[in-house]
Design a protein around this motif. Structure first.
Motif, mmCIF file in Angstrom:
data_model
loop_
_atom_site.group_PDB
_atom_site.id
_atom_site.type_symbol
_atom_site.label_atom_id
_atom_site.label_comp_id
_atom_site.label_asym_id
_atom_site.label_seq_id
_atom_site.Cartn_x
_atom_site.Cartn_y
_atom_site.Cartn_z
ATOM 1 N N UNK A 37 69.637 -2.904 2.902
ATOM 2 C CA UNK A 37 68.431 -3.093 2.114
ATOM 3 C C UNK A 37 68.669 -2.917 0.626
ATOM 4 N N UNK A 38 69.448 -1.904 0.259
ATOM 5 C CA UNK A 38 69.737 -1.645 -1.159
ATOM 6 C C UNK A 38 70.544 -2.798 -1.760
ATOM 7 N N UNK A 39 71.496 -3.329 -0.999
ATOM 8 C CA UNK A 39 72.315 -4.435 -1.510
ATOM 9 C C UNK A 39 71.471 -5.713 -1.624
ATOM 10 N N UNK A 40 70.607 -5.961 -0.635
ATOM 11 C CA UNK A 40 69.717 -7.115 -0.721
ATOM 12 C C UNK A 40 68.792 -7.023 -1.936
ATOM 13 N N UNK A 41 68.274 -5.820 -2.183
ATOM 14 C CA UNK A 41 67.410 -5.621 -3.354
ATOM 15 C C UNK A 41 68.179 -5.890 -4.648
#
Length: 229
Positions: free
Chosen positions: A220-224
């Motif tokens: 999720x953090x990388x997608x954000x």
């Protein structure tokens, strides 16, 4: 009596394995209850307490279970209790205890204790030719090196993570894969981080284990970071 001790040890060893299985599958309440029963089981002091790396003193895995359940202070105390007994075990079990325990100290941000555990694992693993345990310690050392901004950190993490995969010692590769993806993303290599995570687990809904929450958090953090809100 002696007959009870003879029956109790295999039973306790089996319960320890069951507790480990519950832990790895993410059944944390069941893992905690089973491992506490292992720790508190009455057994003859003269009976063996190690069985292919599974041991009666389950405090170290209780510590990791408590951390994952959201009890960091209790986890720290359990890890401290486990540290007092770990070196008395055979090399394989001692390494396993240290490897379970180091994750608690790392996740708590206790870098001094983390480095101490890494060095202890390396010493035991090198003395007894336990290569997968050595690779794990060197990969985790790479994680700490990356956090300190040392250029060798990412290459060490990548190299020893690959060795663990090639050696089919995959119990820690999900966690270390997340660490590598975070490092790639921190170095503005977001596409490589996403590729790594998707290659490792293209369909996160297809599995459920104790590493999945961390995998989803990092993904999720990388997608954000990539702008895919």
């Amino acid at each position: 009596g002696s007959n009870f001790a003879g029956i109790a040890f295999p039973f306790v060893a089996a319960k320890a394995m069951l507790g480990v299985s519950h832990h790895l599958n993410g059944n944390l309440a069941e893992a905690h209850a089973t491992l506490v029963a292992v720790r508190d089981a009455p057994i003859d002091a003269n009976a063996m307490v190690n069985f292919y790396g599974f041991h009666r003193d389950a405090e170290v895995l209780i510590a990791r279970t408590l951390w994952l359940q959201g009890f960091p202070d209790q986890a720290a105390q359990a890890a401290h209790n486990a540290n007092r007994i770990v070196e008395r075990k055979d090399p394989v079990t001692a390494c396993l205890c240290l490897m379970w325990g180091v994750s608690v100290h790392y996740l708590r941000g206790d870098w001094v204790t983390t480095e101490d555990y890494i060095e202890r694992i390396l010493r035991l693993a090198s003395e007894h030719a336990l290569l997968p345990f050595r690779w794990f310690a060197l990969a985790l050392r790479g994680v700490l090196q990356r956090q300190r901004g040392e250029p060798a950190g990412m290459s060490n993490l990548r190299e020893y993570l690959q060795r663990l995969r090639e050696g089919r010692y995959d119990i820690y590769t999900p966690w270390l894969t997340c660490c590598l993806a975070e490092g790639l993303a921190a170095g503005d290599r977001v596409d490589q981080a996403l590729s790594l995570l998707n290659e490792f687990n293209p369909n996160p809904g297809s599995r459920s284990d104790c590493y999945m929450p961390e995998f989803l958090r990092v993904r999720g953090a990388v997608l954000a970071q990539a702008g895919d809100v």
